[in-house]
Design a protein around this motif. Structure first.
Motif, short mmCIF file in Angstrom:
data_model
loop_
_atom_site.label_atom_id
_atom_site.label_comp_id
_atom_site.label_asym_id
_atom_site.label_seq_id
_atom_site.Cartn_x
_atom_site.Cartn_y
_atom_site.Cartn_z
N HIS A 1 0.80 -1.24 0.28
CA HIS A 1 -0.07 0.02 0.14
C HIS A 1 0.84 1.25 0.06
O HIS A 1 1.94 1.33 0.47
CB HIS A 1 -0.97 0.18 1.13
N HIS A 2 0.42 2.40 -0.43
CA HIS A 2 0.88 3.74 -0.08
C HIS A 2 -0.16 4.22 1.07
O HIS A 2 -1.29 4.17 0.95
CB HIS A 2 1.21 4.62 -1.09
N GLU B 1 2.60 -0.90 4.50
CA GLU B 1 2.32 0.46 4.04
C GLU B 1 3.48 1.40 3.92
O GLU B 1 4.45 1.11 4.85
CB GLU B 1 1.50 1.23 5.28
N HIS C 1 -2.85 -3.24 -3.48
CA HIS C 1 -4.07 -3.05 -2.70
C HIS C 1 -5.05 -2.96 -4.01
O HIS C 1 -6.05 -3.18 -3.87
CB HIS C 1 -4.06 -1.86 -1.77
N ASP D 1 -3.66 2.41 -4.74
CA ASP D 1 -2.54 2.18 -4.23
C ASP D 1 -1.85 0.85 -4.25
O ASP D 1 -2.36 -0.38 -4.16
CB ASP D 1 -2.62 2.71 -2.86
ZN LIG Z 1 -4.12 0.55 0.65
#
Ligand SMILES: [Zn+2]
Length: 267
Positions: free
Chosen positions: A73-74, A138, A176, A186
């Protein structure tokens, strides 16, 4: 020598007690682990529909279930502090196993064997509970800036460890946006998937694309790769965000079809 040591110790004690902003979340984490432990120790008889009750006889051969996917993810936030804060508050109901700062700092927020809340409503193939099967990572990034080299270096090191620890297939390191194409974008098109794939974290299309056969069904192939194609336009866009990062749209042109064919063949 005595006095500086005394000051050092008292300074450490004061710092750890007074300025730890995560004391509440730490306490809550320990409390939840206690509840899980109590549940694991239960050996209840369960009444079944047919009038019988289950009985318990313990086996000796077992271990913990392992994660089999890694979802990247970002954060779409402005700092790692902001993300850590979000993940230590109850209200947002979100978390990830790891958060990586743009300076390369790696923060782990729960044990790999526990279920984080990062996927949301998401599917990959027939897997409808990605959170149960995955580790969430993340990356601190606002969604429009490039990912720093320090951050990617830390990510590659972390992936090396996780892939080895849990024997995760390269194909199961995904975005994601791949697992939630109608909702998520993302990580952004600036994310270096090709660099990851060169180290066998994820896969990448052949550099010289083979032409797909005339009867090749791109929609079916996307589904076999794992995409939910109920919204085909969203699935194509998610595919291109990952594999054709310079052309992120829902146009199913020849290049896109051949790229889908290339990824499909690597399943
Ligand atoms: Zn995400």
């Amino acid at each position: 020598m005595k006095r500086p040591l005394y000051y050092l110790i008292s300074a450490l004690v004061v710092t750890s007690c007074a300025s730890n902003p995560y004391r509440t979340s730490e306490k809550s984490y320990q409390k939840q682990l206690k509840i899980f432990k109590a549940n694991l120790l239960k050996k209840e008889s369960i009444p079944l529909q047919n009038g019988k009750n289950t009985e318990w006889i313990s086996t000796v051969n077992f271990n913990l279930r392992k994660p089999n996917f890694i979802i990247i993810h970002h954060t779409a936030q402005d700092s790692i502090q902001q993300t850590i804060k979000t993940f230590t508050l109850v209200k947002p109901q979100v978390s990830a196993h790891y958060v990586i700062g743009d300076d390369g700092r790696v923060v782990q927020m729960l044990n790999d064997y526990l279920r984080a809340w990062h996927g949301g409503n998401a599917t990959w193939g027939k897997n409808t509970d990605i959170n149960s099967a995955s580790i969430g990572i993340e990356l601190d990034n606002n969604g429009t800036e490039p990912f720093s080299q320090l951050q990617i270096n830390s990510l590659l090191s972390l992936l090396t460890k996780l892939k080895k620890d849990y024997n995760i297939p390269a194909q199961n390191i995904i975005a994601h946006s791949d697992i939630a194409p109608t909702r998520k974008k993302d990580p952004s098109a600036l994310f270096p998937w090709q660099v990851l794939a060169e180290k066998e974290f994820g896969i990448w299309p052949d550099l010289v694309l083979e032409t797909a056969p005339a009867d090749f069904n791109a929609e079916l192939a996307l589904r076999i790769i794992g995409y939910n194609t109920k919204n085909l336009s969203a699935a194509i866009t998610a595919f291109k965000l990952h594999y054709i990062q310079t052309e992120v749209n829902d146009i199913l042109d020849e290049k896109t079809i051949n790229t889908i064919y290339s990824i499909y063949k690597k399943q």
